[in-house]
Design a protein around this motif. Sequence first.
Motif, PDB file in Angstrom:
ATOM      1  N   GLU A 152       0.838  -1.209   0.000  1.00  0.00           N
ATOM      2  CA  GLU A 152       0.000   0.000   0.000  1.00  0.00           C
ATOM      3  C   GLU A 152       0.869   1.254   0.000  1.00  0.00           C
ATOM      4  O   GLU A 152       0.517   2.266  -0.597  1.00  0.00           O
ATOM      5  N   GLU A 169       2.429   1.679  -3.525  1.00  0.00           N
ATOM      6  CA  GLU A 169       1.403   2.029  -4.510  1.00  0.00           C
ATOM      7  C   GLU A 169       0.908   3.469  -4.353  1.00  0.00           C
ATOM      8  O   GLU A 169       0.156   3.962  -5.194  1.00  0.00           O
ATOM      9  N   ALA A 221       0.932   3.927  -8.376  1.00  0.00           N
ATOM     10  CA  ALA A 221      -0.470   3.481  -8.403  1.00  0.00           C
ATOM     11  C   ALA A 221      -0.786   2.674  -9.654  1.00  0.00           C
ATOM     12  O   ALA A 221      -1.803   1.971  -9.699  1.00  0.00           O
ATOM     13  N   ARG A 274      -1.135  -0.889  -8.789  1.00  0.00           N
ATOM     14  CA  ARG A 274      -2.063  -1.164  -7.691  1.00  0.00           C
ATOM     15  C   ARG A 274      -3.108  -2.221  -8.033  1.00  0.00           C
ATOM     16  O   ARG A 274      -3.540  -2.981  -7.174  1.00  0.00           O
ATOM     17  N   HIS A 286     -10.629  -1.405  -2.931  1.00  0.00           N
ATOM     18  CA  HIS A 286      -9.915  -1.146  -4.193  1.00  0.00           C
ATOM     19  C   HIS A 286     -10.783  -1.653  -5.352  1.00  0.00           C
ATOM     20  O   HIS A 286     -11.297  -2.773  -5.289  1.00  0.00           O
TER      21      HIS A 286
END
Lengths: 302, 708
Positions: free
Chosen positions: A206, A209, A213, A216, B301
Amino acid sequence: MKRSVVFTASFLLLSLYSLVTARAPASQQAPTEVGSEACKPCHETYYTSFMAGAHGRREEAARNGCESCHGPGSLHAGASGDETDPGFATIRNPKKLPPEEVASTCRQCHSGGEQFYWDQSRHARERVTCTNCHSIHGAASAQAKAKLLSKPDGVQVCLQCHRDKRAKLARTAHMPLREGAMDCSDCHNPHGTAGPTALRAASVNELCETCHADKRGPFTWEHAPVRENCLNCHDPHGSNNDKVLAGKRPYLCQRCHIATRHPSTLYDRPDLTANRLLNRSCTNCHSQIHGSNHPSGKTFLR
Amino acid sequence: MSQAIVRTLALAGVVALAAPAAVRAEGEVTFGGQAWTQTAREALYQQYRDLPRGGFLESFILREWNGTTGVTLFGANGLKDDQSTSLRAAFGSRLRFDVDYGQIPHLFSLVARSPYSEIAPGVLSLPDTLQRTNQENPGAYVSTMRDLLNSAPGAQLDFRTDVTTARVRSRPAAGWQVEARGTRRMRSGTKPYGMAFGFSNVVEVVEPIDQEMLDGDVIGSYEKGRVRVQADLGASSFENRVNALRVDNPRRSTDRVGGDGPQTGQTDLYPDNQVMRGSVALGLQLPRRTAVSATVGVSEHRQDDDWLPYTINTAILQPDTFPLPAASADAKATILNGDLRLVSRPVEHFTGTLRVNHYKYDNKTTESTFAGQVPIDVSWTVGPFENHAFGHQRTSFGADLDYDVGTRAGVGVTLERNQREHTLREVEKDAENVYGGRVRVRPRDGVVLDGSYRRGDRKLDEFKLEDYEDAAGQLVEQAGLRRYDVADRKRDDATVGVSWLIGDRIEASARYGLLRNDYDDSPLGLQEEKQQTVTTEATLAVNERVNLSGGYGYGLANTDQASRESSGAVLVQSDTTNWGVELEDETVFVFLQADWQASEKLSLSAGYTFSRSDAVYDLSNFKNTAQDLPSVFSRLHDLHLEARYRMMDRYELAARYFFEEYDVTDFANEDVPLLSPVTGSANAVYLGDELQDYRAHRVALLATYRFP
């Protein structure tokens, strides 16, 4: 003669008594606040830099000034620099305080946000305290002013103790800490967090990222060890391998992939021009190694 | 560049507007000119920085304040590609406003070349005539491509990340603090990307990057007496403006099945994704110097980019023949994390910590069945293939006990248990027990000795061999392979250090560290990795005007891995094809720094850094035919000298000289040809972004002006 002796002795006794009684209440009374101006004559350098700094301009600090942290200074000021005067030592000197007391002084104001987890942090447990990294009276450089750091930049502060990282940062593949575009505190909160190793996120992935990103996902085709921990393949503090990889390709990949056909092949000196050894090795073809969203991306070729 | 100027001026405008009427102001600006030369156009010299030639603004800081209201504007490397500008505005302690803007360049190469043209975002094209020539006369491929590549234009290989962060912090009432912050990261530029059309047809191209990342969080905290509460609500998004990469195949002008493959291939680039997150934390101060913190966080997410077709090779019938199982991935994951810690100092000299940390990545991505695949746009591989939603979780329980033995010594012990679960892996559960101890002794004033040792023993619960089988139940991976991230492991982690303050003038320290991972239950795969480091540092204050400091670091990393060759379609499990690699990677690091305040006005400083790495690859196999690879070597000398002269109170002049020398020997990244191999039949087209030796000299003259 006898009367004069008695008189003189009585006078001396009374004088002594008056002296004792005059001093006794002074040494027992609690010091009171006298304001920062009283500090200025002896500590002008500290006074000037403190008042020009972030703390000096704060409402609460400006009101109480030096005494916000050093405690009421009437007796200390009254001693006029005489170290033998009992009042001299009534001032709080953080250099002579246990680390916990130094931290508790700062935490009168700095208890939320960045410092929320200080009590539970590893630094606190290992008796590191605020003044090991921060210079309250003035920063070491113009750039360090925002955080009142005791060294010219945040990396130098951390390297005081984390010396093994200095050598890692010197490696060819490194993140832009040497160049000043990043700081240790971009990834770690030295005041403690709820995550592992004071990371500013609940997990390594996390955290990475946050800037990366693009990695991700979640992806249609996941690479399991990538999904679990970036550190399975990368050493973010520095490496002698491209992309701060923990090992050189193809051997890094072959630690886990020795399936039939080409993944299990021993690539040695005769293969120096092979596209599985030269340039980006395995990732010459398996470019989507962090995960693929292509229907044909099972082996990260698309 | 023009955007950067506008941003800088806008910030300056904000400062001017926010400046209080009756103000005190101070500031400092450093500017100058610089010239530099480099013997080879090696990108490493400017990897993460933009070294100016000619005039430049090195740094500035402007501060204005009136009582408790103040504004500070500061920055560095003005108007260059690595510039940064920050604004801090404080209105007492109740309201604070921060804005930061920074650029982080990442230069990959200055010598790369590519014959491709980007005719639309993500569409990389070759001349049709070239593809036709190569298709019609494949025997002349090498000579045709060599001619083309020799005249190929230079390719830009760098990207830049522009990071803008704004933060408002308010303390509206006693005990309350509210903070809102937002970050925008814009990444644009290029990087190398490998596109394969077959084992002997690898094409490296310039991948365009145009990405935007947005993050926003609101954090509120309240404190009253012994209780603190903090809550965080945030969101994040990633947008990729180049969703796919279409690359012409240099060998083909028309699509075909098999052989050299299609006229053009297509790959997917990083999909857009979004995150919502929140957390709550509670802190309590209990009696007997005991503090507890508890945190719970959750985040969601999502990624639902439309799938591309299996291939754009029109010779492979689709999509009617091979429809996709859905229009998009419908990928989502929920992350749940929690942390509970208790720290207590119930009696003098004793500190105890209890901690529990839990993290769960619950991958809820829809598992789809694909009828087959076209992995390199060449031919249809019959499936079915099912994607797996890999998830994982870990829970860590720990206890630390520390005791101060008088004022000169301290001892501590740590006990820890780490439990993990890995969804759909060959090992679904493992657990590690960790035992550790530490000691710190101050035998005399100024001398501190410390040491620590941790031993971890990780055991897997059950190994599932069926995970190494294909759909037909045939083994495709060696049964003896244990992947190191889930294998049984014994870990030793030790440090020993000493620091010594000799009088008022000398401080010296030395430290040794060892990290060893032993995978002795793994017949194949990584067997052992060991890292040892020695670091020493010393500072000497010769007198009030002269300071010397220096350090030496030595690192040695060893890894040992075992493998087995099985070149056919059917797995061969025979010791006679075993092979292995023993790798030794040695690093040496030295730094020296000298500072001399020659007079009240003149100061001199010199710094030198040296680093060297040397990696040796010792290959072996059962048949004793393996040939070691050449060593990989790199060396860096970095010297800087500076003289500063103070003129009056407000002005300072500085002269600087920098020298840098880099030598590299690397079989993979040095002498990378544009067409490889350079003799015989070519199997790859590269960008030629190789590492090169270089020597660089840089001189700069600067002036600093302080006001008032």
